[in-house]
Design an enzyme around this catalytic site. Sequence first.
Site, PDB file in Angstrom:
ATOM      1  N   ASP A  77      15.326  27.954   9.776  1.00 20.75           N
ATOM      2  CA  ASP A  77      16.310  26.622   9.822  1.00 20.75           C
ATOM      3  C   ASP A  77      17.661  27.034  10.523  1.00 20.75           C
ATOM      4  O   ASP A  77      18.259  26.266  10.833  1.00 20.75           O
ATOM      5  CB  ASP A  77      16.371  25.721   8.800  1.00 20.75           C
ATOM      6  CG  ASP A  77      17.128  26.522   7.314  1.00 20.75           C
ATOM      7  OD1 ASP A  77      17.428  27.803   7.763  1.00 20.75           O
ATOM      8  OD2 ASP A  77      17.561  26.056   6.407  1.00 20.75           O
TER       9      ASP A  77
ATOM     10  N   ASP B 124      17.708  32.926  12.137  1.00 21.39           N
ATOM     11  CA  ASP B 124      16.308  32.975  11.854  1.00 21.39           C
ATOM     12  C   ASP B 124      15.602  33.055  13.413  1.00 21.39           C
ATOM     13  O   ASP B 124      14.273  33.047  13.467  1.00 21.39           O
ATOM     14  CB  ASP B 124      15.853  31.717  11.351  1.00 21.39           C
ATOM     15  CG  ASP B 124      16.046  31.602   9.786  1.00 21.39           C
ATOM     16  OD1 ASP B 124      16.165  32.776   9.180  1.00 21.39           O
ATOM     17  OD2 ASP B 124      16.371  30.742   9.105  1.00 21.39           O
TER      18      ASP B 124
ATOM     19  N   ASP C  55      10.238  29.508   3.978  1.00 20.67           N
ATOM     20  CA  ASP C  55      11.283  29.348   3.149  1.00 20.67           C
ATOM     21  C   ASP C  55      11.396  28.607   2.102  1.00 20.67           C
ATOM     22  O   ASP C  55      10.391  27.738   1.869  1.00 20.67           O
ATOM     23  CB  ASP C  55      12.712  28.781   4.108  1.00 20.67           C
ATOM     24  CG  ASP C  55      13.876  28.955   3.728  1.00 20.67           C
ATOM     25  OD1 ASP C  55      14.059  30.047   2.586  1.00 20.67           O
ATOM     26  OD2 ASP C  55      14.781  28.445   4.158  1.00 20.67           O
TER      27      ASP C  55
END
Length: 1153
Positions: A655, A659, A392
């Site tokens: 996070d 996800d 990410d």
Amino acid sequence: MTAPCAVRGPNKQSSEVPQHSKMSSTVELAAAGAPDHAVDLAAVISQPANGSPPEPGSSSKVEAEVDFAKISVKEAFQLLKATPAGLSEAQAAERLAEFGPNRLPESSTNPILRFLGYLWNPLSWAMEVAAVLAIILLDYADFALIVALLLLNATISFVEESNADKAIKALAGALAPKCRALRGGQVRAMDASDIVPGDVLLVRLGDIVPADIKILGEEEEEGAEEAAAPMQIDQAALTGESLPVKKFPGDVAFSGSTVKQGERHALVYATGVNTFFGRAAALIGSTNNVANIQKVMTKIGAACLITIGLWIVVELAVQFGGYGHSCFIGAGRCPTLTNLLVIIVGGIPIAMPTVLSVTLALGAAQLAKHGAIVARMSAVEEMAGMDVLCSDKTGTLTLNKLSIDIAAAHPMGGVDVNDLLKYAALSADTVGEEAIDLVLHNTYCDKDRLWAPAGPYTRLRFVPFNPTDKFTLAVVRDESSDKVVRLMKGAPQVVLKRAHNYEAIHKEVEQKIRDYASRGYRALGFGLAAGPGGPDAPGTQWQFLGLLPLFDPPRHDTAETIERCHAQGIAVKMVTGDQALIGVETARQLGMGTNIHKIEVLLQAKAAGGLVDGHADVGQLVEAADGFAEVFPEHKFEIVAMLQGRDHMVGMTGDGVNDAPALKKADVGIAVHGATEAARGAADIVLTEPGLSVIVEAVIGARCIFQRMTTYAKYTVAMTFRVCFTFGILTIAYNWYFPTILIVLLAVFNDGAMIALSKDRVTPSPTPNSWRLRDIFIVGIVYGLYLTLSTWVLYHLAAKTSFFENAIGMFSLNDTDAALIPFCSRMLASRGITDPSAAAASVADLLGPQYAAVGGSVMDQCLVEQRYVRGAQLRTLVYAQVSISGQALVFVVRSTRHSFTTLAGGLTYLAFFGAQAASTLIAALGFGGYAPPPAAESLQPCSLCATSLGYHPTFWPSGRVPVAGTEGRFIASVIGCTYYVVVAWVWSLIWYVALDPLKWLLIWALNEDGVRSSASWKRFVRSRSRPPVKTGEEAQVTLGPAAATYLNPMGRASLQRPSAAMLARASVIPVEVVAVNGLRRVSGAMARRGSLEVASHLAALKSSQSLIPSSSPFGRRSVQRPAAGGAAVQQHRAGGGAAARHSSLPTQLPSPK
């Protein structure tokens, strides 16, 4: 809200509703701090078992069950003696002391039983069989040494694992589940373990529900689902439901479920062991996820045991069937069985459980110190083998420290920059501490005078962000004008599409968004609408207020870290929800590749199939891309699946709650610093420090762990084959036995080296690792047979030739007839015995009176004595060479480079030289002829036992030798070989020199690390086996919390899925009702009892009695119960009838510690 309740008849355990007549009953409840009014709790009441009600003035206890899913919110508050403002600190402290912390109880294992558990495994069983065999043969010394070896390994495992558990508990404490609770009307962040029944929590997107809760809402919402914005709760792990369940005010949610959408206050009604999850954990079977590395070591141990078993069968067949040995119980009476201990003790890798536990324990603690908590130990292997990392952008590649470039702000719709900043601050919710909300609030200069009572604005409602809608909604009232407005903030395209003048302004806005993106800025859009309601309420007209540019600078160490990833053979791919231009700009600043695709390109390519953008297929497109932009969380799952389809070991960071599927799908799911509880719950690795460098350190640490275990695996296989083949061949080919005491000492010293290996300094592999058991067995067998050859050649030169005698003038160990008969003839002639065939007894006057009882010829006795002495000295020579060459193999297998140029750990060197110093002394001095032949089959002192140089053997004062023709001549005694130990060292060094070239040959032949070519390495990557460590895990509940250990650092509790009957009673909580002097009240006794057993007998009480809480501080006000409906309360007599265990009983109102 009223509902019918189920009543259980006498001696029945089902939840069916028996047919009972319904009687009117006066019911009253009052709670501390609750409104002073009664709430109707309907109950179906039956007569007691004896058919008569309690007498006036008598006391009777009954047990009642309250189904919190069916009672109203008001009734729940009063039963729990709580208020919507939450508990006070004093009340919370009192309840925490009464009900205990909100966690599953730690299993308190007796330390002695835990220690004995280290002696309960297949390898230990084999050693224990060897110990039993030794005691049967009255071999006390070997028995004591074998037991000592077992206890040594168990002690080391116990101590090291205990230390690692303590370290993990301390380091994982920072990851304890958190929650937000109302205490005294103020929102307070706290550990989830500190919440108590009656607490009011704020649960929101991404949270894991910390306890069993009842969802709260506006008064008018309850019972009117169409007016309430439902929460989405994922309870698939508990119930098996494939989709999140809508939860409205008044519904319940269970501990361990995940909030997928929405934000609400909720009332806690059960904690800890009394939650549905906690009770299920007490009633149904738990699961034990075994790390794949343990499975691999088990396979290696099994292969070693099979090899040992085959050699035992061969030895028994040859020794008893071929050589005709006899066997009797007693010390020294069965040398064949005693020799079997050599194969068993020497071949069993008894240190394997110890090395495994110490390596994993130290590795887990070390990774935790570097900021990576491993949720399951199998993830260590996958992280060591990871070759693609999908990272990410925000918070991992960047600092996640947002700032607003006010100078670049773009207000629209007739507002100025200051107005835009004010509206942005009003749209922010600082309670949730979201980074965007905080920066919007803090950027407005007059923020402290914004909200009432200091300012004019009051927030009426807030709809939090969710990844599907991509906006938040705040309903705000201006107290000065009494006007209500709605403020929307979110993805600019989403807000823009709702603007009433979209067609007129969208080109300007889209161009500005692109301008921001080219500078690395993320745009945030704002909208305004008059009046209350939802985002799409009838008559709504949205005004687009403008854009604010958010900037999140890259981390200063990210570029260097990415280079380190590439050096470790890991490709880093950026996966971001931002625009492609932002991703390209960030990648450029970080020195990454800029081949970043929009996710729509990937989805279109997947749908189209065939040739895609110059690539053969969509899988190749994903493999070649440097990243993907405008990614929704669900797209991460697709990216992971495609890369895995290309045979990559994939790591994925995340996070957020959405996800979680990608984190579970990835081989290594990594929850980054600051991740939601849901993401942490799905991840394999949880980072406690921000940034990508933590991941790299974790990869290097994992590869070090993997390297140590691979080194030990190769060494273990090599030593098992070496011991079994060396002493097996010497036994069956030469009828030559080896003493158990020396092999036990060899195992003890080698164990020290192996345990030191678990702490060794290692060089991590520059490429991803994977278990290749076939290669490990091939390498181990080749090394083992090579070392067997070295020992056999040494034995042959020493025992079957006169090489050392002729070459360097040492005393002879040659035991062949060709060497011994001439030597004995010369010795006998020097004693005046001219006829070697004469009976030994006839020449007793020349040899000594001890020879008078010898029945054979004097030549036979001389040959027996010489073979006995030379064999005893040969054993210490072989022992020294086996010990030195075997333990030195560690330095070869621990690295792919030359062993002389690779520095090992200090403990490894200390263990090696300490062990070999002791081995050298033992070989040189021996044990004075231990174990001697049985007294009935021996004589002393010997007269025909001199060395070839003419002197009595050194360090052998007894001179006790076997008599010719007895089984005692096969006793494996030990006499020091003196300076032959120098031969052992030199011989070991000569053969050691060839080990490194042999290692390189094996590396080339097996193409380890792709040494032959990059193409062959790629083929290796594609062909390597992927251990199915996650198979079946989706069918298990893995929620927690439980006690943290080095094997379970996150303290996750796993159990089998609850049954349908258990689920049907998930929200049922028992209470105890006391009837005193004609009044009923809820007693606190049941809350303190702590038992899941309740009586099944129904109790009948008078319908005119009233029900109140026992500790209510208020007066009673009676209310007549309606004829039908009511809260679900089931009553049972506590005394009479058979006790029955509820198949599904979350026990609490609130209930016991």
